[in-house]
Design a protein around this motif. Structure first.
Motif, PDB file in Angstrom:
ATOM      1  N   PHE A  62       0.894  10.767 -10.630  1.00 53.72           N
ATOM      2  CA  PHE A  62       0.692   9.096 -12.378  1.00 53.72           C
ATOM      3  C   PHE A  62       1.682   8.486 -11.881  1.00 53.72           C
ATOM      4  O   PHE A  62       1.509   7.511 -12.637  1.00 53.72           O
ATOM      5  N   GLU A  63       2.669   8.753 -11.400  1.00 53.78           N
ATOM      6  CA  GLU A  63       3.707   7.476 -11.177  1.00 53.78           C
ATOM      7  C   GLU A  63       3.545   6.360 -10.479  1.00 53.78           C
ATOM      8  O   GLU A  63       4.105   5.292 -11.022  1.00 53.78           O
ATOM      9  N   LEU A  64       2.796   6.104 -10.088  1.00 54.72           N
ATOM     10  CA  LEU A  64       2.234   4.915  -8.470  1.00 54.72           C
ATOM     11  C   LEU A  64       1.918   4.245  -9.863  1.00 54.72           C
ATOM     12  O   LEU A  64       1.683   2.976  -9.988  1.00 54.72           O
ATOM     13  N   ALA A  65       0.662   5.034 -10.494  1.00 56.30           N
ATOM     14  CA  ALA A  65      -0.601   4.646 -11.340  1.00 56.30           C
ATOM     15  C   ALA A  65       0.260   3.941 -12.366  1.00 56.30           C
ATOM     16  O   ALA A  65       0.011   2.503 -12.706  1.00 56.30           O
ATOM     17  N   ALA A  66       0.895   4.860 -12.999  1.00 62.30           N
ATOM     18  CA  ALA A  66       1.687   3.794 -14.554  1.00 62.30           C
ATOM     19  C   ALA A  66       2.817   3.037 -14.261  1.00 62.30           C
ATOM     20  O   ALA A  66       3.444   1.689 -14.413  1.00 62.30           O
ATOM     21  N   ILE A  72       1.025  -0.980  -0.315  1.00 58.24           N
ATOM     22  CA  ILE A  72       0.240   0.133   0.449  1.00 58.24           C
ATOM     23  C   ILE A  72       1.081   1.333  -0.149  1.00 58.24           C
ATOM     24  O   ILE A  72       1.892   1.349   1.030  1.00 58.24           O
ATOM     25  N   ASN A  73       1.237   2.296  -0.992  1.00 54.47           N
ATOM     26  CA  ASN A  73       1.609   3.590  -1.769  1.00 54.47           C
ATOM     27  C   ASN A  73       0.717   4.462  -1.171  1.00 54.47           C
ATOM     28  O   ASN A  73      -0.272   4.861  -1.339  1.00 54.47           O
ATOM     29  N   LEU A  74       0.793   5.576   0.446  1.00 56.48           N
ATOM     30  CA  LEU A  74       0.577   6.160   0.456  1.00 56.48           C
ATOM     31  C   LEU A  74       0.815   7.541  -0.495  1.00 56.48           C
ATOM     32  O   LEU A  74       2.023   7.732  -0.393  1.00 56.48           O
ATOM     33  N   ASN A  75      -0.048   8.451  -0.546  1.00 59.02           N
ATOM     34  CA  ASN A  75       0.147   9.657  -0.925  1.00 59.02           C
ATOM     35  C   ASN A  75      -0.458  11.266  -1.033  1.00 59.02           C
ATOM     36  O   ASN A  75      -1.832  10.574  -0.741  1.00 59.02           O
ATOM     37  N   LEU A  76       0.178  11.979  -0.123  1.00 58.69           N
ATOM     38  CA  LEU A  76      -0.428  12.663   0.729  1.00 58.69           C
ATOM     39  C   LEU A  76       0.153  14.103  -0.126  1.00 58.69           C
ATOM     40  O   LEU A  76       1.774  13.913   0.062  1.00 58.69           O
TER      41      LEU A  76
END
Length: 933
Positions: free
Chosen positions: A768-772, A743-747
């Motif tokens: 966008f970087e996490l998604a790609a 699980i990558n958190l993005n705050l």
């Protein structure tokens, strides 16, 4: 009395006389009534001011305002309007006609300067047709004055004629003046302006004289921060041979006489005998010295008046009934076969025609839209055939494979095209009413199958599927006049797409010294490369060490800022030196790039288009406040008020453009067991330790949680969570973290709020970087996120700490759902959110506005000549193409640069180029030795 003063007096006397006679006729094509005049003014005002944003906050000056034809509309659009005219009669009439417009100031000009207008007080200056009849010396003086009264980065829109120069007597105040296009461009640059665009003027009637090389255009200029040359110098550039001092065979007096006689004839034919006689008397009283033989015309007019003394007025064309249903039914069956989607739309139309009617002619019914004929009002077949022959004879049409026609009308023009060419024809119709009326009006079953695409154009229609590198656009003048906004959107979309394939400007991407924008610089350059653009990166990161050292030389913050400014000034000078050796056409500066306003101004003087991609929060980083005015285009990752602020700060154009991903970097990676141990975790966060993140994550110490990134505190509990001494990571490293984390958190960052910023709008690059990368993420809710990713299907969102903890707990126990969401996010990112997608949007915007400017520059470039001359020699041509694409200069050094550094056996062409290169280098050395250097 000086020369300019004499010209001024001549202009005032001539125009006072004309206005007294008939103010509408001499100042408008809509001269039948005041209402028609206002309508023509609204049309022309729309053409002149299209694309000018925030009009309600701006001050506009019209030079040559006449009786207020355009000002009538301008007063409802602009905050303040100033109308200036040399004719006291015109201004007096304007005051009478515009009594209700309280935000209008009317000024009688002196024909020499704009002394009544304050310095830097005007945002926009316009002039429609007035300059075409103004002596060149006066035009030059006005250009200098316009520069004075405009605010920084102010806009000028002029309607005039460019093409073959016309020799006109220096005191002629009516005859059309036409300037050479290149001379005009050089003249306005000498006056302190940059040419933004030169576009053909399209009106419901023909205004260009193509057979004589005279083209009616609308020119857009932008004020630059340079001192204009003297008016005499500008006039000399504008018209090198100067205006004639000799009496011409056909001059202004002859033109005036001819126009008056034709007007009298028109009045007589309409039955307005009193006005016809009055106009004849005007012509005889003021213009009888003409040398033009018009006796025959004069006699016919007098005869017409005598003949019609007792006749009734001619009846207007009678509207047809709604149409023959036999035509409609046949056309609908054909439409169903050829264009089924359009058929369904037409089928649901309610057959109410509020704006459209059909009038009869000998050649068939013609369609009128809001009083404007969309075909030819009397000879639709003949006019269409003639137009099609002319259009197909143009060089641009002969070289294309497809034609895009804006406007179906009654179908006559599309019919003529399909009859005379085998090229693919696409027809765009902006009005459903017109389309349905056309199906009622005529049998189109022979035409529809020959059209490749026929569709209804609406506000957000995507034109890209219908535009290719080998297509050409034709917008009929009637449609330009009736649908000016949509016509401009079509034109912009067309040239935006065409620009990506046909234009190859040299694009430089200027990076920052340090920070999160640094890798985006590389992504941007790579995205441009994917679009086959000529691009090079200007990497400034090597100068960061010196920039950071400034703090060690002074403890005073004000002195530090001063030194940083001087450091940036030095780097700006280096950039200009680099541009001297390797010029570029477009500069894309990333946020925080080390360049100042002085350097940007100098680049714009050289014709460089300046672009800023501000990939930062505009509320946190305020450098845009003083730099926006130096950029032609500003792209931001925030919408709404951010764009408003950019425009108020002086940005030429401001557009929303979020960041993206680079599939070359941001992609799933396979990791070894050791790498999983190092980079992996059940929960991770990558990013700098801003206050809101510290506040949110301080209580996560009991979770299997790793934090990566810089600027985190070393105290508890962060000493257990922050990895590898809080060092800055490379993109390749954090992609490994993404892949190794459940699980990558993005705050998102916030300097004003604890935890989640409830007003947060922009979406950070990490999303966008996490998604790609195929990684599952939980991200805080953002206003602009729903348009980019779908919540719970592509990303999971939270609004506060409690919701975040709940979702961590849930998705920790549901790996299959995580996998499904991550997969969908990657699909969306790759299909819509790569830097190639973003750069395509950016360049389409730029090319849609600057296509003519860049195309002309490209066609006149040394590379254009080199590539054309190299065509007979395939290997040389390929080598030239490669050097051109690399962004090299069209020189021997540029051609040989990769040979010198290459490996392997040389081809014959490479041997010859290398030989010439060494000869050149030897010659340079010999000259240096001879000079003692």
């Amino acid at each position: 009395m000086t020369g300019l003063a004499k010209l001024s007096e001549q202009m005032r006397n001539d125009w006072n006389r004309r206005v007294k006679h008939d103010y509408r006729f001499w100042m408008s094509d809509g001269y039948q009534t005041d209402e028609a005049m206002w309508k023509s003014g609204e049309r022309d005002f729309s053409i002149l001011t299209h694309g000018i944003e925030d009009q309600s906050q701006k001050t506009l000056l019209e030079i040559g305002c006449g009786v207020g034809r355009l000002i009538y509309t301008a007063s409802s659009k602009f905050k303040q309007v100033i109308g200036l005219d040399i004719s006291s009669e015109a201004i007096a009439k304007a005051e009478d006609l515009l009594t209700d417009q309280k935000n209008v100031d009317l000024v009688i000009g002196n024909g020499v300067d704009l002394s009544a207008i304050k310095n830097s007080s005007v945002d926009v200056v316009i002039s429609f047709a007035a300059i075409t009849s103004t002596p060149t010396a006066v035009i030059a003086a006005y250009l200098v004055e316009i520069h004075r009264v405009l605010k920084p980065n102010g806009i000028v829109r002029l309607q005039l004629y460019l093409g073959k120069e016309q020799v006109v007597k220096d005191d002629d105040t009516l005859h059309l003046r036409c300037f050479d296009r290149d001379n005009f461009s050089r003249a306005v640059q000498a006056a302190g302006f940059e040419v933004e665009s030169i576009e053909d003027l399209n009106l419901p009637f023909e205004v260009s004289f193509k057979e004589g090389g005279i083209f009616a255009v609308v020119v857009s200029l932008r004020r630059c921060e340079i001192t204009p040359e003297l008016p005499d110098t500008i006039a000399k550039i504008l018209l090198p041979e100067g205006e004639s001092t000799q009496v011409q065979e056909i001059g202004g007096r002859e033109v005036e006489y001819w126009m008056a006689l034709n007007y009298a004839r028109e009045l007589a034919e309409k039955g307005d005998l009193h006005k016809a006689k009055e106009t004849l008397e005007y012509a005889q009283a003021h213009c009888m010295t003409t040398t033009v033989d018009v006796r025959d015309l004069l006699e016919r007019i007098i005869s017409e008046i005598e003949k019609k003394e007792n006749d009734a007025h001619q009846a207007p064309l009678a509207p047809l009934s709604v149409g023959d249903s036999e035509f409609f039914d046949k056309n609908m069956r054909c439409l169903s076969d050829c264009f089924p989607e359009l058929y369904q739309s037409v089928k649901s139309f309610n057959l109410e025609f509020q704006n459209v009617e059909v009038k009869s002619t000998e050649q068939g019914g013609v369609i009128w839209y809001r009083g404007q004929c969309l075909d030819h009002p009397s000879k639709p077949l003949g006019a269409a055939e003639k137009w099609a022959r002319s259009a197909l004879a143009e060089k641009r049409t002969q070289e294309c494979n497809a034609i895009v026609l804006f406007g179906l009308g009654g179908g006559y023009f599309a019919e003529a095209l399909t009859a005379q060419t085998e090229k693919d024809i696409t027809v765009i119709e902006p009005s459903m009413e017109v389309l349905v009326k056309a199906l009622w009006n005529r049998d189109l079953t022979a035409i529809l199958p020959k059209i490749k695409h026929l569709f209804l154009y609406e506000e957000n229609t995507d034109l890209s599927p219908f535009i290719s590198e080998s297509s050409e656009l034709f917008i009929r003048p009637q449609y330009q006049a009736s649908f000016p906004e949509l016509a401009s959107k079509v034109r912009s979309a067309f040239y935006g797409v065409r620009g990506l394939s046909l234009l190859k400007p040299n694009i430089a991407v200027l990076g920052p010294l340090h920070g999160g924008t640094l890798p985006i610089t590389g992504y941007t350059a790579r995205g441009l490369g994917e679009l086959n653009q000529r691009v090079r990166t200007i990497d400034m990161s090597g100068f960061n060490t010196g920039f950071q050292q400034i703090e060690g030389f002074s403890n005073n913050e004000d002195r530090q800022n001063l030194l940083r400014g001087k450091y940036t000034e030095m780097l700006s000078e280096l950039l200009l030196e680099h541009a001297n050796e390797k010029p570029f056409d477009i500069l894309i500066s990333m946020a925080q790039a080390p360049i100042n306003g002085k350097a940007l101004t100098e680049l714009r003087k050289r014709g460089v288009i300046t672009v800023l991609w501000f990939v930062e929060d505009f509320l946190r980083f305020g450098s845009w406040q003083h730099l926006a005015q130096f950029y032609d285009y500003v792209f931001t990752i925030q919408d709404g008020e951010c764009l408003d602020y950019m425009k108020k700060a002086g940005a030429g154009h401001a557009h929303y453009l979020p960041t993206a991903c680079d599939p070359m970097i941001h992609a799933p990676v396979s990791l070894t067991a050791e790498e999983h141990q190092r980079w992996g975790s059940e929960i991770s966060f990558v990013g700098a330790g801003y206050h809101n993140r510290q506040q949110m994550f301080a209580s996560f110490a009991d979770l299997p949680f790793k934090i990566w990134g810089s600027e985190w505190p070393e105290c508890k509990p962060f000493d257990r969570m922050v990895q590898e001494k809080a060092r800055r990571l490379s993109p390749e490293e954090y992609v490994k973290i993404f892949s190794a984390t459940d699980i990558n958190l993005n705050l998102h960052s916030s300097t004003e709020r604890d935890g989640v910023d409830p007003g947060g709008d922009f979406v950070n690059p990490r999303t966008f970087e996490l998604a790609a990368s195929g990684a599952f993420q939980i991200v805080d809710r953002r206003k602009l996120l729903p348009d980019l990713f779908t919540e719970d299907k592509e990303v999971v969102c939270f609004s506060d700490r409690n919701e975040l903890l709940e979702k961590i707990q849930y998705y920790s126990a549901h790996p299959k759902e995580r996998e499904k969401i991550a997969f969908a996010a990657r699909e969306r990112a790759l299909s819509e959110h790569t830097y190639t997608h973003r750069l395509k949007q950016m360049m389409s915007v730029i090319y849609s506005h600057r296509y003519d400017h860049l195309k002309r520059k490209q066609d006149n470039s040394p590379w254009h000549k080199v590539l054309r001359r190299a065509e007979p020699h395939p290997e040389l041509h390929r080598r030239c193409e490669k050097a051109f694409q690399r962004g090299e200069e069209a020189t021997l050094v540029g051609l040989a640069s990769d040979i010198v550094s290459g490996e392997g056996k040389l081809t014959e062409t490479e041997q010859k180029l290398l030989f010439l290169f060494h000869i050149r280098q030897q010659t340079i050395r010999m000259k240096k030795e001879e000079s003692g250097n």
